[in-house]
Scaffold this active site. Structure first.
Site, PDB file in Angstrom:
ATOM      1  CG  HIS A   1       1.072   5.302   3.940  1.00 37.03           C
ATOM      2  ND1 HIS A   1       0.174   5.291   4.977  1.00 37.03           N
ATOM      3  CD2 HIS A   1       1.763   4.139   4.042  1.00 37.03           C
ATOM      4  CE1 HIS A   1       0.323   4.178   5.683  1.00 37.03           C
ATOM      5  NE2 HIS A   1       1.286   3.457   5.140  1.00 37.03           N
TER       6      HIS A   1
ATOM      7  CG  HIS B   1      -0.328  -0.252   2.496  1.00 39.03           C
ATOM      8  ND1 HIS B   1       0.024  -1.514   2.894  1.00 39.03           N
ATOM      9  CD2 HIS B   1       0.042   0.582   3.507  1.00 39.03           C
ATOM     10  CE1 HIS B   1       0.561  -1.457   4.099  1.00 39.03           C
ATOM     11  NE2 HIS B   1       0.606  -0.192   4.489  1.00 39.03           N
TER      12      HIS B   1
HETATM   13  P1  5GP Z   1       1.510   0.438   7.355  1.00 33.82           P
HETATM   14  O1  5GP Z   1       2.022   0.721   8.714  1.00 33.82           O
HETATM   15  O2  5GP Z   1       1.284  -1.035   7.113  1.00 33.82           O
HETATM   16  O3  5GP Z   1       2.311   1.080   6.268  1.00 33.82           O
HETATM   17  O4  5GP Z   1       0.104   1.149   7.279  1.00 33.82           O
HETATM   18  C1  5GP Z   1      -1.127   0.493   7.370  1.00 33.82           C
HETATM   19  C2  5GP Z   1      -2.185   1.558   7.349  1.00 33.82           C
HETATM   20  O5  5GP Z   1      -3.433   0.921   7.193  1.00 33.82           O
HETATM   21  C3  5GP Z   1      -2.248   2.364   8.638  1.00 33.82           C
HETATM   22  O6  5GP Z   1      -2.062   3.747   8.336  1.00 33.82           O
HETATM   23  C4  5GP Z   1      -3.627   2.074   9.182  1.00 33.82           C
HETATM   24  O7  5GP Z   1      -4.241   3.195   9.759  1.00 33.82           O
HETATM   25  C5  5GP Z   1      -4.386   1.606   7.954  1.00 33.82           C
HETATM   26  N1  5GP Z   1      -5.440   0.663   8.242  1.00 33.82           N
HETATM   27  C6  5GP Z   1      -5.329  -0.452   9.008  1.00 33.82           C
HETATM   28  N2  5GP Z   1      -6.511  -1.106   9.045  1.00 33.82           N
HETATM   29  C7  5GP Z   1      -7.365  -0.392   8.270  1.00 33.82           C
HETATM   30  C8  5GP Z   1      -8.744  -0.567   7.918  1.00 33.82           C
HETATM   31  O8  5GP Z   1      -9.425  -1.521   8.325  1.00 33.82           O
HETATM   32  N3  5GP Z   1      -9.305   0.365   7.105  1.00 33.82           N
HETATM   33  C9  5GP Z   1      -8.578   1.423   6.622  1.00 33.82           C
HETATM   34  N4  5GP Z   1      -9.226   2.281   5.827  1.00 33.82           N
HETATM   35  N5  5GP Z   1      -7.282   1.621   6.943  1.00 33.82           N
HETATM   36  C10 5GP Z   1      -6.689   0.721   7.760  1.00 33.82           C
END
Ligand code: 5GP
Length: 139
Positions: free
Chosen positions: A100, A98
């Site tokens: 950001h 993903h």
């Molecule tokens: P990472 O730390 O893996 O780069 O970021 C994961 C992101 O996914 C985090 O910013 C978190 O807030 C978001 N996230 C986690 N679970 C969900 C969800 O169920 N729905 C949405 N819309 N975002 C999520």
């Protein structure tokens, strides 16, 4: 067990989807770092950037390219920080690639990627040149 992001794509859990096409999907982050914080994913599950087939990587970046100005305009941002936590050591919590897109504002306190990562690392010229050669040989 599918990832939470696949469950969003499949409509099994709710999300604010702002764009989707055959290959990619974009939706608001549930814990936004700023208003409009958006995640862009491939619809199929790949854990890390290096797992993406080249055509999916192209589509993913095309969607990021399309979303950045839309996000900035929607929240009247001055800029965006755009990036991936690629792997658990980098802070990746969801095992589904993903990107950001985080809106930034002139007076926000977010700092830069350099500040988030603690500033530059001292590296001898020999080491830097050897690393550059190593990377070049693997591309
Ligand atoms: P990472 O730390 O893996 O780069 O970021 C994961 C992101 O996914 C985090 O910013 C978190 O807030 C978001 N996230 C986690 N679970 C969900 C969800 O169920 N729905 C949405 N819309 N975002 C999520």
């Amino acid at each position: 067990m599918s990832t939470i992001f696949t469950q969003i794509v499949d409509g099994e859990i709710p999300a604010d989807i702002v764009y989707e096409n055959e290959t990619t999907c974009a939706f608001l982050d549930a814990n936004p770092l700023a208003p409009g914080h958006t995640l862009v994913i491939p619809k199929d599950e790949y854990t890390r950037i290096d797992d993406l087939p080249a055509d999916v990587a192209r589509e993913l970046f095309a969607t990021v390219h399309r979303l950045v100005p839309a996000v900035e305009d929607a929240v009247d941002a001055d800029a965006t920080t755009v990036g991936f936590n690629n792997g658990t050591a980098a802070g990746q919590e969801v095992d589904h690639v993903h990107c950001h897109i985080v809106p930034r504002f002139e007076d926000d306190a977010g700092g830069t990627l350099h500040s988030a990562l603690g500033g530059p690392t001292e590296l001898a010229d020999d080491d830097r040149e050897s690393i550059a050669a190593d990377i070049e040989s693997r591309v």
